[in-house]
Design an enzyme around this catalytic site. Sequence first.
Site, PDB file in Angstrom:
ATOM      1  N   HIS A 121      -3.671  -6.445  -2.550  1.00 27.51           N
ATOM      2  CA  HIS A 121      -3.135  -7.100  -3.749  1.00 27.51           C
ATOM      3  C   HIS A 121      -3.993  -8.321  -4.069  1.00 27.51           C
ATOM      4  O   HIS A 121      -4.505  -8.980  -3.168  1.00 27.51           O
ATOM      5  CB  HIS A 121      -1.690  -7.516  -3.502  1.00 27.51           C
ATOM      6  CG  HIS A 121      -1.000  -8.035  -4.725  1.00 27.51           C
ATOM      7  ND1 HIS A 121      -1.191  -9.320  -5.191  1.00 27.51           N
ATOM      8  CD2 HIS A 121      -0.128  -7.442  -5.576  1.00 27.51           C
ATOM      9  CE1 HIS A 121      -0.465  -9.497  -6.276  1.00 27.51           C
ATOM     10  NE2 HIS A 121       0.189  -8.372  -6.540  1.00 27.51           N
ATOM     11  N   ASP A 131       4.962  -4.023 -11.478  1.00 26.18           N
ATOM     12  CA  ASP A 131       4.494  -5.387 -11.201  1.00 26.18           C
ATOM     13  C   ASP A 131       5.626  -6.395 -11.383  1.00 26.18           C
ATOM     14  O   ASP A 131       5.413  -7.526 -11.831  1.00 26.18           O
ATOM     15  CB  ASP A 131       3.291  -5.761 -12.060  1.00 26.18           C
ATOM     16  CG  ASP A 131       2.372  -6.779 -11.384  1.00 26.18           C
ATOM     17  OD1 ASP A 131       2.682  -7.207 -10.261  1.00 26.18           O
ATOM     18  OD2 ASP A 131       1.360  -7.151 -11.986  1.00 26.18           O
TER      19      ASP A 131
END
Length: 351
Positions: A187, A313
């Site tokens: 990430h 997200d």
Amino acid sequence: MTHELKTGGDRGYLRIATEEAFATREQIDAYLRMVRDGTADKGMVSLWGFYAQSPSERAMLIIERLLDLDKQRLADMDATGIDVAILSLTSPGVQPLLDAQEAKGMVARANDYLAERCEAHPTRFVGMTSIAPQDPEWSAAEIRRGAELGFRGVMVNSHTQGEYLDDPKYDPIFRALAETGQPLYIHPQTPPDSMIGPMLEAGLDGAIFGFGVETGMHLLRLITIGIFDRYPELNIIVGHMGEALPYWLYRLDYMHQAGVRAKRYERMKPLKKSIAEYMQSNVYVTTSGMAWEPAIKFAQGVLGEDRVMYAMDYPYEYVADEVRTHDLLDISDEVKKKLMQTNAEHVFGLK
């Protein structure tokens, strides 16, 4: 786009969201301490100096949602038709913490908390283990413990104080991934001080640009050092439509192979496959923050329909119409089910 969003597979597939963040109060308090005492890097000051302190509606909503792994999150999932959330500790995790003992204790407690919440909502939440790469051997043990807790992947927030996982000292992490058969999700976080300057001065250091540049580079460092030759069964996941790498594949392959032939760089050795072939065999990308049909279809075309997965997200992007965009993609029902459900089930071992 007005169709109702329901859970339960009424459109022929479940929606599994694969990059969904949570936080602990301890973690956010540590960020605030570092911002205030001057030990935070420039990226953390920019990112968490805003989210953890700003009175703006966006910042306050995000903190509230990050801290909730119960009724509010489930209600938000229900409202947007999300059946399952793959959860991980929000970026940058504990990786900026200068005291490794503090980092390890904090992330272990976060993993315990996540395991408890996944047990409380077993049909809705799936966890990923977070680690403290400051101590690679400890992180390897935590990956094994996470697998015992029922977690289905491992989250790392790109660099750790400017260091990347291609450094040989991080090999215990990859051995543990191989032993447990779990994927690694890389990430983004803000770039390290060594590269952030021109981005920060232009307001481009975060999700708008800097995240993708830094994370895409991290994946390329791993590919070009031969991580998939060493661990051929390893799967790495990156979000945001592959951090732009699918669009660059032709040029990446051409210039990488030219560099290998020229022996220009000591670390750039011949590989068993091309960069594009590794992306097609060992990398998954998610649609987090990129609910855009041309990009989704392009990634499916160059990487393969089995390599692209849905992500919301949450809570950084929580937009119902972005879910509808995925529902209405001009692709076959079979490919849409792969995108929204079965690719995630495969890579995370959900069935």
